[in-house]
Structure formats: structure tokens, C-alpha cells
Design a protein around this motif. Sequence first.
Motif, PDB file in Angstrom:
ATOM      1  N   GLN A 168      17.969 -10.214  37.928  1.00 16.54           N
ATOM      2  CA  GLN A 168      18.783 -11.014  38.779  1.00 16.54           C
ATOM      3  C   GLN A 168      19.088 -10.189  40.028  1.00 16.54           C
ATOM      4  OE1 GLN A 168      22.781 -11.602  36.404  1.00 16.54           O
ATOM      5  NE2 GLN A 168      21.924 -10.206  35.247  1.00 16.54           N
ATOM      6  N   ILE A 169      18.941  -9.086  40.393  1.00 11.28           N
ATOM      7  CA  ILE A 169      18.894  -8.405  41.645  1.00 11.28           C
ATOM      8  C   ILE A 169      17.552  -9.039  42.555  1.00 11.28           C
ATOM      9  CG2 ILE A 169      18.771  -6.482  42.963  1.00 11.28           C
ATOM     10  CD1 ILE A 169      20.601  -5.076  40.831  1.00 11.28           C
ATOM     11  N   LYS A 171      15.867 -11.687  42.171  1.00 12.04           N
ATOM     12  CA  LYS A 171      16.255 -13.180  42.536  1.00 12.04           C
ATOM     13  C   LYS A 171      17.150 -13.016  43.664  1.00 12.04           C
ATOM     14  CE  LYS A 171      14.760 -16.376  41.140  1.00 12.04           C
ATOM     15  NZ  LYS A 171      13.906 -17.167  41.981  1.00 12.04           N
ATOM     16  N   ALA A 172      18.254 -12.244  43.753  1.00  8.75           N
ATOM     17  CA  ALA A 172      19.090 -12.123  44.816  1.00  8.75           C
ATOM     18  C   ALA A 172      18.445 -11.977  46.013  1.00  8.75           C
ATOM     19  CB  ALA A 172      20.315 -11.244  44.547  1.00  8.75           C
ATOM     20  N   PHE A 173      17.321 -11.272  46.204  1.00 13.55           N
ATOM     21  CA  PHE A 173      16.779 -10.715  47.249  1.00 13.55           C
ATOM     22  C   PHE A 173      15.582 -11.644  47.839  1.00 13.55           C
ATOM     23  CE2 PHE A 173      19.108  -6.857  46.689  1.00 13.55           C
ATOM     24  CZ  PHE A 173      19.189  -6.477  48.064  1.00 13.55           C
ATOM     25  N   ASP A 283      29.568  -6.568  45.742  1.00 16.14           N
ATOM     26  CA  ASP A 283      29.501  -7.976  46.385  1.00 16.14           C
ATOM     27  C   ASP A 283      28.552  -8.897  45.787  1.00 16.14           C
ATOM     28  OD1 ASP A 283      30.953  -6.774  48.432  1.00 16.14           O
ATOM     29  OD2 ASP A 283      29.348  -6.213  49.741  1.00 16.14           O
ATOM     30  N   LEU A 284      27.343  -8.462  45.160  1.00 14.22           N
ATOM     31  CA  LEU A 284      26.637  -9.179  44.340  1.00 14.22           C
ATOM     32  C   LEU A 284      27.413 -10.037  43.067  1.00 14.22           C
ATOM     33  CD1 LEU A 284      23.398  -7.317  44.276  1.00 14.22           C
ATOM     34  CD2 LEU A 284      23.789  -9.674  45.278  1.00 14.22           C
ATOM     35  N   ALA A 287      29.924 -12.511  44.483  1.00 22.57           N
ATOM     36  CA  ALA A 287      29.106 -13.623  44.813  1.00 22.57           C
ATOM     37  C   ALA A 287      28.461 -14.307  43.541  1.00 22.57           C
ATOM     38  CB  ALA A 287      28.112 -13.504  45.736  1.00 22.57           C
ATOM     39  N   LYS A 289      26.047 -13.463  41.810  1.00 18.39           N
ATOM     40  CA  LYS A 289      24.468 -13.453  41.865  1.00 18.39           C
ATOM     41  C   LYS A 289      23.927 -12.432  40.705  1.00 18.39           C
ATOM     42  CE  LYS A 289      23.979 -14.721  46.876  1.00 18.39           C
ATOM     43  NZ  LYS A 289      23.260 -14.182  48.087  1.00 18.39           N
ATOM     44  N   ILE A 290      24.860 -11.589  40.344  1.00 21.98           N
ATOM     45  CA  ILE A 290      24.524 -10.872  39.045  1.00 21.98           C
ATOM     46  C   ILE A 290      25.703 -10.991  38.244  1.00 21.98           C
ATOM     47  CG2 ILE A 290      23.086  -9.343  39.963  1.00 21.98           C
ATOM     48  CD1 ILE A 290      25.208  -7.326  40.069  1.00 21.98           C
TER      49      ILE A 290
END
Length: 323
Positions: A168-169, A171-173, A283-284, A287, A289-290
Motif C-alpha cells: 500500500q505504501i 502504491k501511495a508513492f 497522514d497516509l 487519507a 491510502k493505507i
Amino acid sequence: MKAIVQTEYGSPDVLSLEEVDKPAVKDNGVLVRVHASSVNAADWHLMRGTPFIARLAFGLRKPKFKTLGIDVAGRVEAVGQNVTQFRPGDDVFGDISECGFGAFAEYVCVPQDALAIKPETISFEQAAAVPGAALTALQALCKSGQIQGGQRVLINGASGGVGSFAVQIAKAFGAEVTAVCSTKKVEMVRSIGADYIIDYTQTDVTKTGQPYDLILDAAAYRSVFDYLPILTRTGTYVLIGGSTTRLFQVMLFLGPLISLMSRRKVKCLILTPNQADLVILRDLLEAGKIVPWIDRRYNLSEVPAAIRYLEQRQVVGKVAISV
């Protein structure tokens, strides 16, 4: 208060639920009433005292730390006179491995820089599933792997605690993620956003010929040399979990040798918990994102059973402890 206590190394049978003194609030400390924790591989290693060399730091004949537990999520009950970041009533989470462990208990007192405010959008159990595993994934990708958007990233062991956050991280990047897992875990890995999935029971990822800029190995049970043919000429391999033998091989010999003889980098991550990275994770989480994936939930008294389950190496995501 109640806490899981051990006075000797061994199997989960050495763990027992006991009444112990509630920790006093130190000047720089935050007293947290623990709502949830989670189990990690570090817990079973410290419980068993393996690898033996680790006993030099954690107690040669008997454990230095009587109560295990790295991940904590709970509510601030009191703060020391020098604490400025938190106040009673704040919901917090964090990795307390650098300050004496102790999350398998009803209360814990830790320095303020080990904690961050818990996102309101997730439960205490979800928050407790994050710190150790997600910090490991974040540091492996960003600090060791120097991840960049558009890179092709391979994550071996993608269905576990660290691996599921790494997918997931990454993909977030903005990376293109290929995840390696077993057949029964394919759907879970697909649900957390992997672009491609390789079922290792059907396909040997090292024989595919597909090159990767970054390989994260969260299940290192084969030689790093097996992965070199699918690592780009300037790529990075990061070992973050698996066989202790492989860990020492990469850390002490193969990593420095391969990095010296080529432009490839071979590294072994050593986790360094810190508040700044914890805030990035918060923060992720906020949002969306994770998202923590919880396999099973156990009560505090059931920590021995939770660790037994983790030792079977069949966990999908994380195992939470409700306190």
C-alpha cells in the motif's frame, strides 16, 4: 494493573497474565491506558530468546524485559511535567520497542516522542496494527530503497504484516507493485492494491525475466543471488524479514560484497522507530491510502495463543490484541 509477564525464555507457555504495579508517570513520560496492541515476529523472538546473540542486549539467561509488546494504541491518562505534545484524553498510537516494550498490559508509560495522535477514522485495534510493521515497510521503501514514482517494485511476502503495508505504501508513492504470495492469499493482496500478483506455488518469480528497480524481501528463505537476475543494473534489494541465517548473510557479507562489486545495492533494514515517520503513517491512514488488515483478534489473556498463531507463519496482515 494486569499484564502479560515472562520470567524465562521459552514457548508461549512461559507467558502468564498477572497483577503488577501500574507504572509511575515520569517527568518526560506519557501514561497511556492501553486499548489495543498487536503481535510481531519480534515478540516471539524475544519470548524465545532467539537468535541467541540477541540475548546480549535483552538478557543472557533470563529476559531483561518482563512484558512484551511493541505496538500500542490507547488514551492518554496522565502526562509528566515536561510533556508538551499530549494531554490527558488524547488518543495515541506508537512503536515502543525503543523504550522498554510493555504493550501487553493495561497501562504503559513511554516518552512522548514514541507516540503520535491516532487518526479518528480508525479503531484502536486498527491503529495498534500499524506502528512496527508499517514503520518497517516505510523505512525499507523510502530510506533503504529510495523509492521513486514509476519504479517497478517487487514485494515478496506481500500478505504478511510488513508486506501488506509495503504494497500500500509503495502504491501511495506511485510505484508499480508486483506482490508475491501463496494461492489462498491472492484475493487479499489484490484487494490492497497490488498491480500484479505472483503465486509462488505456481510460478518462481526469479525465473520470470521481469526486471525490478526495487525488491523488498519480507520472507527471505532463499539466497539473495537468486534475485540478482531480476534486479536492474542499478536496482536495490532490501531484506526485511525471514530466515535469521539469510539476515546475517546479507548484513555481514553478501550485502557489502555485492554492493562493492556492482552498481546494485543489497541491504538489510534495521528498524529505527521515530515520531516523524509515525506522523507520515498517520497522514497516509487519514487519507485512506493505507488500511490495516486484521486477520484475527485476541484478548489480553490470549496473548500466548496469538503468538502461537503468529509462529505458524500463516497470518494474513496482522493479529490484534484487544486490551
